[in-house]
Design an enzyme around this catalytic site. Structure first.
Site: not given
Lengths: 90, 569
Positions: B187, B430, B454, B501
């Site tokens: 982490h 997309e 996508d 984007c």
């Protein structure tokens, strides 16, 4: 008592998130439910115990239930596993 | 005297700052063991409170950092509620052990099982168990779990940093992270990389060597630490810091400048926003608004749909963050892979091709209309005090979906007596179908924003998260660049503007091609903004177009990328 064997479809195995989904569903059942792999049998309502089975994709696990609603519990949990426990099945 | 210590490099960069040693949570031994019944009651209470705290922390992290980061705390909460764990602890209490002893032994029994499995994944969960155990012990003893975070920028040193500890250290004070245990995938290392600060893990002995305030030099490239460096060592580190700082200053000097090519062709450079936490970072990076505000975090990991006020509050805050810019909010984009308890839906064999994005919104109009109500309420609330709201619909594949979505918006606006004038509506491109129908879509809206992640996935039928096939899909592939160029030309022919984007916008090399093919706006993760801005300010629009033409003439993505990277400068 009811019992059924099911193959785990999850690509990353029974990791924390699907194990949590499974254990929470098992805890909701009236029946006492266990899950077993390779002879190790644990309390299905315990996410930690389920994790310790170290189940991978394709592993066969045995779901057993005793008591009231045992049959329904097993078939509901088997269906949940087959549907990927909230994950996208392979 | 200076001391050298070598660990494993976990995040690049160098740092020179005083150490702040994070101690494990304090657990005071209360000595007295009550009756088994008393101990059992204390134990159950501590487990329950730990579970509640962890669920609260999961909710907080989901709001601040997003659903993926919150997942770990949800698992922690489930561990604290585990009936088998409680059972084992109860047995120990009956045998006369204190609640603290019982908790310790119950956790230890599971820890041993997880570690014995030989699985890396389960071994990492064993560490998670320690985190939960310490919380329960602290609750039992009245001790504290609160991290004593430093007030000035410091090298955070710890034996091990648990996720719940890292989540509570203010990010602004972290100059570097150093731990004795852990791996580059722990982490602490992931946090360091996301903050852009160096990290060294596996630095055995550092907790004893370093004490609060002692200066520490951290080299995150080599994994080397110098405790209390001498003058010569400080100079060397300082030199590297200066070089880094010069580069940052170069980039920083561009912060206030608008996105543009060397010859002044304007490109809006915006930041993607996925959680509350991103807002301040985006402003710091000089973002010109947002080209993609994801709203999923408002919906995930909760039992009931967020109410209109809560959604509107968030959108208002985003609009106020960018008073001079445009803010493109994407409506809910989830599929069957992220089932929402309050949305009744069928299971799907293939969620990527299922009822998701705008399809789900149109199939569940009350959920969709509540979101639109919230967006319009935020727009009305903020008025002239905030940025310009734009609404984007995800995963549109046919124009009818856009027309239907608009109809809902118009009806909701009429309900609220809201004037839609000036509100831009757009489609996130997309699907290959949307890309090929760009002219028809553009005639019904104000902008098209290409979601390359996508689009590439659907275009190449290759899951980008699947290492064995993800390389097939490359935004620089000439066929992709040709398609995106067609989308941009179709949009411009209808006076619609074009944004990008997806991740492609955050790569300086690809960004040059995107500008060449006509993108008016690029929206990206904020960390990528300065480099993309610098790259675009180094080329003219003609050079971008020439580079694109050369790339389009190549036979594959690799060659196209090479051509773009070697553009004249």
């Amino acid at each position: 008592m009811a019992e059924q064997v099911v193959q785990l479809p999850n690509p990353s195995g029974l990791h924390a998130r699907p194990a949590k989904v499974f254990a929470e569903a098992a805890a909701d059942m009236d029946a006492e439910v266990t899950v077993a792999k390779d002879g190790d049998e644990v309390n299905a309502a315990s996410v930690l115990s389920v994790l310790t089975l170290d189940c991978h994709q394709g592993d066969e696990i045995t779901i057993r239930a005793q008591g009231q609603g045992a049959d329904e519990a097993v078939s509901a949990l088997v269906e949940l596993v087959e549907d990927g426990l909230g994950e996208q099945p392979a | 005297m200076s001391r050298h210590l070598t660990g494993r490099a976990a995040a690049p960069g160098v740092a020179l700052a005083p150490a702040a040693v994070i101690r494990p949570p304090t657990v005071s031994d209360d000595g007295e063991t009550g009756t088994p019944d008393e101990e059992r009651a204390r134990l159950d209470d501590a487990l329950q409170r730990a579970a509640e705290q962890l669920e609260e922390l999961a909710g907080h992290v989901n709001q601040e950092l997003g659903a993926d980061e919150a997942e770990i705390f949800e698992a922690h909460g489930a561990f604290a509620k585990d009936p088998e764990l409680a059972d084992r602890a109860h047995k120990a209490v009956v045998e006369g052990h204190s609640a603290a002893e019982a908790v310790t032994s119950a956790f230890e029994s599971f820890r041993a099982l997880l570690e014995a499995s030989g699985s890396d994944y389960l071994a990492a969960r064993a560490q998670d168990l320690d985190d939960v155990r310490d919380r329960v012990l602290a609750l039992l003893s009245g001790g504290t779990l609160e991290v004593q975070a430093p007030s000035e920028r410091s090298v955070i040193v710890a034996h091990e940093l648990s996720p719940s500890q890292t989540a509570t250290i203010p990010r602004a004070v972290i100059a570097a992270l150093v731990t004795e245990t852990g791996s580059p995938t722990s982490h602490a290392a992931i946090l360091a990389r996301s903050l852009g600060v160096p990290a060294v893990v596996g630095a055995t002995g550092i907790v004893d060597l370093a004490s609060d305030g002692v200066e520490l030099a951290v080299d995150g490239h080599e994994g080397v630490l110098i405790v209390d460096p001498d003058d010569e060592q400080r100079d060397q580190v300082q030199q590297r810091l200066d070089e880094d700082a010069r580069r940052r200053e170069e980039l920083e000097s561009l912060r206030e400048l608008p996105g543009a090519t060397a010859d002044g062709h304007r490109i809006e450079l915006a930041a993607n926003i996925g959680a509350e936490q991103d807002l301040a970072d985006a402003v710091d990076a000089g973002a010109e608004g947002s080209g993609l505000v994801r709203t999923e975090f408002l919906y995930l990991d909760r039992a009931a749909a967020p109410d209109i006020d809560e959604q509107a509050d968030f959108v208002s805050r985003v609009l106020r963050t960018f008073p001079d810019h445009r803010v493109v909010v994407r409506t809910l984009d989830v599929g069957a892979d992220k089932p929402l308890p309050f949305v009744d839906r069928e299971e799907e064999p293939n969620p990527a091709l299922g009822l998701r994005g705008i399809r789900l919104s149109l199939a569940r109009p009350s959920l969709f209309r509540d979101q639109l109500r919230a967006l319009l309420a935020a727009r009305a609330d903020v008025g002239e005090q905030g940025g310009r709201l734009a609404i984007m619909f995800p995963l549109v594949s046919v124009p009818d979906e856009l027309i239907e979505a608009r109809r809902h918006l118009v009806e909701v606006a009429a309900e609220q007596d809201h004037d839609l004038h000036g509100l831009e509506i757009g489609v996130m491109v997309e699907t290959p179908a949307a890309a090929l129908a760009a002219d028809r879509l553009a005639s019904h809206c104000d902008f098209l924003s290409i979601g390359t992640n996508d689009l590439l996935q659907y275009l190449f039928a290759a899951d980008r998260l699947l290492a064995s096939v993800s390389e097939l899909a490359d935004a620089c592939d000439p066929i992709v660049l040709r398609l995106l160029g067609d989308v941009a030309a179709a949009a411009h022919a209808h006076d619609a503007w074009v944004g990008v984007c997806g991740e492609a916008a955050s790569d300086p090399t690809t960004a040059v091609a995107l500008v060449g093919l006509g993108a008016d706006e690029l929206s990206m993760t904020r960390a990528a903004l300065p480099e993309v801005k610098a790259a675009l300010r180094g080329v003219t629009l003609t050079q971008c177009r020439d580079a694109l033409s050369a790339a389009l003439a190549q036979t594959d993505a690799e060659h196209a990328r090479d051509v773009l990277a070697s553009r004249p400068s």
